[in-house]
Design an enzyme around this catalytic site. Structure first.
Site, short mmCIF file in Angstrom:
data_model
loop_
_atom_site.label_atom_id
_atom_site.label_comp_id
_atom_site.label_asym_id
_atom_site.label_seq_id
_atom_site.Cartn_x
_atom_site.Cartn_y
_atom_site.Cartn_z
N HIS A 111 23.39 3.56 47.88
CA HIS A 111 24.75 3.33 48.35
C HIS A 111 24.75 2.50 49.62
O HIS A 111 23.86 2.64 50.44
CB HIS A 111 25.46 4.66 48.63
CG HIS A 111 25.44 5.60 47.47
ND1 HIS A 111 26.05 5.32 46.28
CD2 HIS A 111 24.87 6.80 47.33
CE1 HIS A 111 25.85 6.33 45.45
NE2 HIS A 111 25.15 7.24 46.05
N GLU A 129 25.69 11.03 51.35
CA GLU A 129 25.88 12.23 50.53
C GLU A 129 24.76 13.21 50.78
O GLU A 129 23.74 12.84 51.37
CB GLU A 129 25.92 11.85 49.04
CG GLU A 129 24.60 11.32 48.51
CD GLU A 129 24.73 10.76 47.08
OE1 GLU A 129 25.70 10.04 46.80
OE2 GLU A 129 23.83 11.04 46.27
N HIS A 186 17.70 6.76 45.37
CA HIS A 186 17.73 8.16 44.95
C HIS A 186 18.15 8.30 43.50
O HIS A 186 18.82 7.42 42.94
CB HIS A 186 18.66 8.98 45.84
CG HIS A 186 20.10 8.54 45.79
ND1 HIS A 186 20.57 7.46 46.50
CD2 HIS A 186 21.17 9.03 45.11
CE1 HIS A 186 21.87 7.32 46.27
NE2 HIS A 186 22.26 8.25 45.41
N ARG A 206 23.44 0.39 41.15
CA ARG A 206 22.43 0.87 40.22
C ARG A 206 21.24 -0.09 40.24
O ARG A 206 21.40 -1.29 39.98
CB ARG A 206 23.05 0.89 38.82
CG ARG A 206 22.69 2.09 38.02
CD ARG A 206 23.49 2.12 36.71
NE ARG A 206 24.72 2.87 36.83
CZ ARG A 206 25.91 2.45 36.40
NH1 ARG A 206 26.05 1.27 35.83
NH2 ARG A 206 26.96 3.21 36.54
ZN ZN Z 1 24.29 8.85 45.07
#
Ligand code: ZN
Length: 327
Positions: A111, A129, A186, A206
């Site tokens: 991200h 996150e 991740h 992605r």
């Molecule tokens: Zn994520």
């Protein structure tokens, strides 16, 4: 006359109710059935991957379940009743809480931070996150970080498809907690079930999707943006995973505070009281059942305790994760 006065006083109390939410569910290529089988939710299909338990995001804006705000979207309450959230500033509710059921591997992703997202993603928030591991297979590993030493090496390994050499896998168990800062490569892996606390953003780049097809087509990759934002070298493993399986009972345990959120874990046995001093407090019940100030709460419930609520009295046998904006 006195009756009317009593009624109006009752209404005043109702201005500050617990806000239970109706989660939005997302079917995913990698989803499964455990959100129904383990949490009792009514899921839309056997490939349900995400429960957006506390969300005001336009891609899944939760409704309030009951009470005077029943049927209203969380985003609408944020816009029209900011007093419930301690009159915080900001054009959107800041956090998003999900339960994720990974029947299969999620894509390997990264991200952006706020600055990159604001510039390249129409003013969206970036995404920090964190994950609390609810369940996972024995010997489970998550993808957190990578082994490239320079951005050139990162780029050549990605374009060369050297995934095994590039991605870093770390062993995890139930009760582990992992902070994923922007720029961290991740992926959640097969069999893991997690509670995710994140910034209210849906921006994901992605990097690799295991060459899978959805309706005959691969999902879009975002390789160039990924190489832009991935942190090189990656943060160390020790800085990434904390073990919180055996936290003490009836104690407000802080798991993390970062610039965007503070996350807490509480295991109630019998009863526990705490003052609600935050602008708002998100609560997700992970296990058990009981009451909060007399209102029934049980595994799978997601609620917000508004500003000025006063003392929270938990009773019963409850395991929960709570979060609020960072102080
Ligand atoms: Zn994520």
């Amino acid at each position: 006359m006195s009756v009317m006065k009593n009624e109006s006083r009752m209404d005043e109390n109702k201005e500050c109710p617990l806000l239970f939410l109706n989660p939005v569910f997302k079917e995913m290529i990698w989803g499964g059935r455990r959100l129904a089988d383990q949490f009792g939710y009514e899921i839309p299909g056997d490939d349900t991957g995400e429960c957006w338990g506390i969300s005001a995001h336009p891609n899944g804006d939760d409704e309030i379940r009951d009470g005077i705000y029943a049927g209203k979207k969380l985003s609408e309450l944020w816009d029209t009743h900011r007093e419930l959230f301690g009159d915080l500033e900001g054009d959107r509710f800041p956090l998003l809480i999900k339960i994720i059921d990974a029947k299969d591997n999620l894509s390997i992703q990264v991200h952006p931070d706020d600055a990159y997202a604001a510039k390249y993603e129409n003013g969206s928030f970036g995404k920090t996150e964190c994950w609390y591991i609810l369940d996972c297979p024995e010997d489970a590993e998550l993808v957190v970080g990578h082994h490239a030493k320079t951005r050139e090496e990162l780029s050549s390994m990605i374009y060369g498809g050297q995934w095994d050499a590039l991605i870093r896998k770390i062993p995890i168990q139930k009760g582990d907690f992992i902070q994923i800062d922007p720029g961290t490569v991740h992926a959640i892996t097969t069999g893991c079930m997690i509670l995710e606390t994140q910034q209210n953003s849906d921006i994901t780049y992605r990097v690799y999707d295991y060459d899978r097809l959805t309706n005959g087509k691969p999902r879009e990759l975002h390789v160039e943006k990924s190489i832009d934002v991935i942190t090189v070298p990656a943060k160390s493993v020790d800085d990434s995973v904390k073990h919180y399986a055996n936290l003490p009972e009836n104690q407000w345990n802080e798991l993390i505070t970062c610039p965007y959120y503070s996350v807490f874990k509480l295991n109630v046995k019998g009863s526990f009281e705490k003052e609600q001093n935050d602008p708002f407090l998100n609560i997700s019940i992970l296990d058990g059942s009981g009451t909060l100030n007399g209102q029934p709460v049980k595994k799978g419930d997601h609620l917000i305790v508004p500003a000025g609520y006063g003392t929270m009295k938990f009773e019963g046998d409850l395991e929960l994760i709570a979060s609020t904006v960072a102080r």
